[in-house]
Design a protein around this motif. Structure first.
Motif, PDB file in Angstrom:
ATOM      1  N   LEU A   1       0.815  -1.213   0.000  1.00  0.00           N
ATOM      2  CA  LEU A   1       0.000   0.000   0.000  1.00  0.00           C
ATOM      3  C   LEU A   1       0.851   1.266   0.000  1.00  0.00           C
ATOM      4  O   LEU A   1       0.309   2.369  -0.026  1.00  0.00           O
ATOM      5  CB  LEU A   1      -0.918   0.006   1.235  1.00  0.00           C
ATOM      6  CG  LEU A   1      -2.004  -1.068   1.278  1.00  0.00           C
ATOM      7  CD1 LEU A   1      -2.679  -1.074   2.645  1.00  0.00           C
ATOM      8  CD2 LEU A   1      -3.030  -0.848   0.167  1.00  0.00           C
TER       9      LEU A   1
ATOM     10  N   THR B   1       2.736   2.501   2.458  1.00  0.00           N
ATOM     11  CA  THR B   1       2.513   3.238   3.694  1.00  0.00           C
ATOM     12  C   THR B   1       3.609   2.900   4.698  1.00  0.00           C
ATOM     13  O   THR B   1       4.287   1.889   4.585  1.00  0.00           O
ATOM     14  CB  THR B   1       1.153   2.902   4.322  1.00  0.00           C
ATOM     15  OG1 THR B   1       1.123   1.504   4.653  1.00  0.00           O
ATOM     16  CG2 THR B   1       0.016   3.212   3.366  1.00  0.00           C
TER      17      THR B   1
ATOM     18  N   SER C   1      -1.443   5.469   8.741  1.00  0.00           N
ATOM     19  CA  SER C   1      -1.998   5.926   7.471  1.00  0.00           C
ATOM     20  C   SER C   1      -3.465   6.265   7.691  1.00  0.00           C
ATOM     21  O   SER C   1      -3.871   6.565   8.813  1.00  0.00           O
ATOM     22  CB  SER C   1      -1.817   4.840   6.400  1.00  0.00           C
ATOM     23  OG  SER C   1      -2.307   5.259   5.142  1.00  0.00           O
TER      24      SER C   1
ATOM     25  N   GLU D   1      -8.612   3.343   6.826  1.00  0.00           N
ATOM     26  CA  GLU D   1      -8.898   2.270   5.867  1.00  0.00           C
ATOM     27  C   GLU D   1      -7.653   1.427   5.630  1.00  0.00           C
ATOM     28  O   GLU D   1      -7.718   0.191   5.616  1.00  0.00           O
ATOM     29  CB  GLU D   1      -9.413   2.852   4.548  1.00  0.00           C
ATOM     30  CG  GLU D   1     -10.785   3.502   4.622  1.00  0.00           C
ATOM     31  CD  GLU D   1     -10.769   4.907   5.187  1.00  0.00           C
ATOM     32  OE1 GLU D   1     -11.860   5.438   5.468  1.00  0.00           O
ATOM     33  OE2 GLU D   1      -9.667   5.482   5.364  1.00  0.00           O
ATOM     34  N   ASN D   2      -6.504   2.085   5.446  1.00  0.00           N
ATOM     35  CA  ASN D   2      -5.254   1.351   5.258  1.00  0.00           C
ATOM     36  C   ASN D   2      -4.825   0.655   6.535  1.00  0.00           C
ATOM     37  O   ASN D   2      -4.288  -0.468   6.496  1.00  0.00           O
ATOM     38  CB  ASN D   2      -4.151   2.293   4.776  1.00  0.00           C
ATOM     39  CG  ASN D   2      -4.271   2.629   3.308  1.00  0.00           C
ATOM     40  OD1 ASN D   2      -4.943   1.936   2.548  1.00  0.00           O
ATOM     41  ND2 ASN D   2      -3.623   3.707   2.886  1.00  0.00           N
TER      42      ASN D   2
ATOM     43  N   LYS E   1      -6.725  -2.529   6.641  1.00  0.00           N
ATOM     44  CA  LYS E   1      -6.248  -3.511   5.652  1.00  0.00           C
ATOM     45  C   LYS E   1      -4.965  -4.186   6.125  1.00  0.00           C
ATOM     46  O   LYS E   1      -4.792  -5.401   5.969  1.00  0.00           O
ATOM     47  CB  LYS E   1      -6.007  -2.830   4.304  1.00  0.00           C
ATOM     48  CG  LYS E   1      -7.265  -2.410   3.573  1.00  0.00           C
ATOM     49  CD  LYS E   1      -6.924  -1.668   2.287  1.00  0.00           C
ATOM     50  CE  LYS E   1      -8.157  -1.190   1.552  1.00  0.00           C
ATOM     51  NZ  LYS E   1      -7.811  -0.419   0.329  1.00  0.00           N
TER      52      LYS E   1
END
Length: 200
Positions: A22, A24, A115, A118-119, A122
């Motif tokens: 991602l 991040t 982050s 949402e991240n 995940k």
């Protein structure tokens, strides 16, 4: 049952891999079933402030055996757990913390920060997935929209004798047929004392 160091490191490695995918920079914490810190990493350039947040998300998920984001939904004004975030020395009720469930019980928990939420979620989900599930099917606040999954469920023969039901499952070929378990599993009478089917 407590998560051991090797398992905690495995969860962190999977979470870190997802964070890299991602693009991040994350802080990732894993606690045991008593909410004690078991393993932690801060990726290069991850925010220092995310250290505390990741640990608190993991502890929050462990304390209540539910995702920190799900707890957040229930702690809004007018909801049944309003105000709970001020308990236990302070909870984090935004997504990014998940319990790790094995054999129907809490095994540990993972918390992620660094982050968007949402991240964070995940990355936490990726770490949880390599060791177990992220929710209890019989939790009093289990989300009704939790995804169905194939699972093995032990059933007494008396429950296997219940009336037949038919389930149609999107994404699976054909249909599963068998006596229905109270939680939604579809039993397989061909195997003594066990069922294979769908549970939340």
């Amino acid at each position: 049952m407590h998560i051991d160091l090797e398992q905690a490191q495995k969860a962190i490695a999977a979470a870190r891999k997802e964070a890299i995918r991602l693009d991040t920079k994350m802080c990732i914490a894993v606690v045991d079933s008593g909410a004690n810190l078991r393993a932690f990493i801060r990726m290069d350039d991850a925010w220092v402030g995310s250290i505390d947040i990741a640990i608190k998300k993991a502890k929050t998920a462990c304390f209540f055996t539910m995702g920190s984001g799900e707890l957040g939904k229930l702690s809004q004004p007018g909801k049944p757990l309003y105000g709970i975030e001020v308990s236990n020395g302070g909870l984090l009720t935004c997504p990014g913390g998940l319990p790790i469930i094995q054999d129907g019980g809490v095994f540990g928990a993972i918390g992620v920060s660094g982050s968007s939420v949402e991240n964070d979620h995940k990355v936490a989900a990726a770490g949880c997935k390599v060791l177990g599930e992220s929710f209890l099917t019989d939790h009093p606040f289990a989300p009704h929209d939790a995804p169905w999954r194939l699972a093995s469920v032990h059933l007494p023969r008396s429950e296997q004798a219940q009336s037949m039901r038919r389930w149609s499952v999107r994404g699976l070929s054909g249909r599963l047929r068998g006596p229905a378990h109270p939680r939604g599993a579809v039993a397989n009478p061909a195997r003594d004392g066990a069922a294979f089917g769908l549970v939340r």
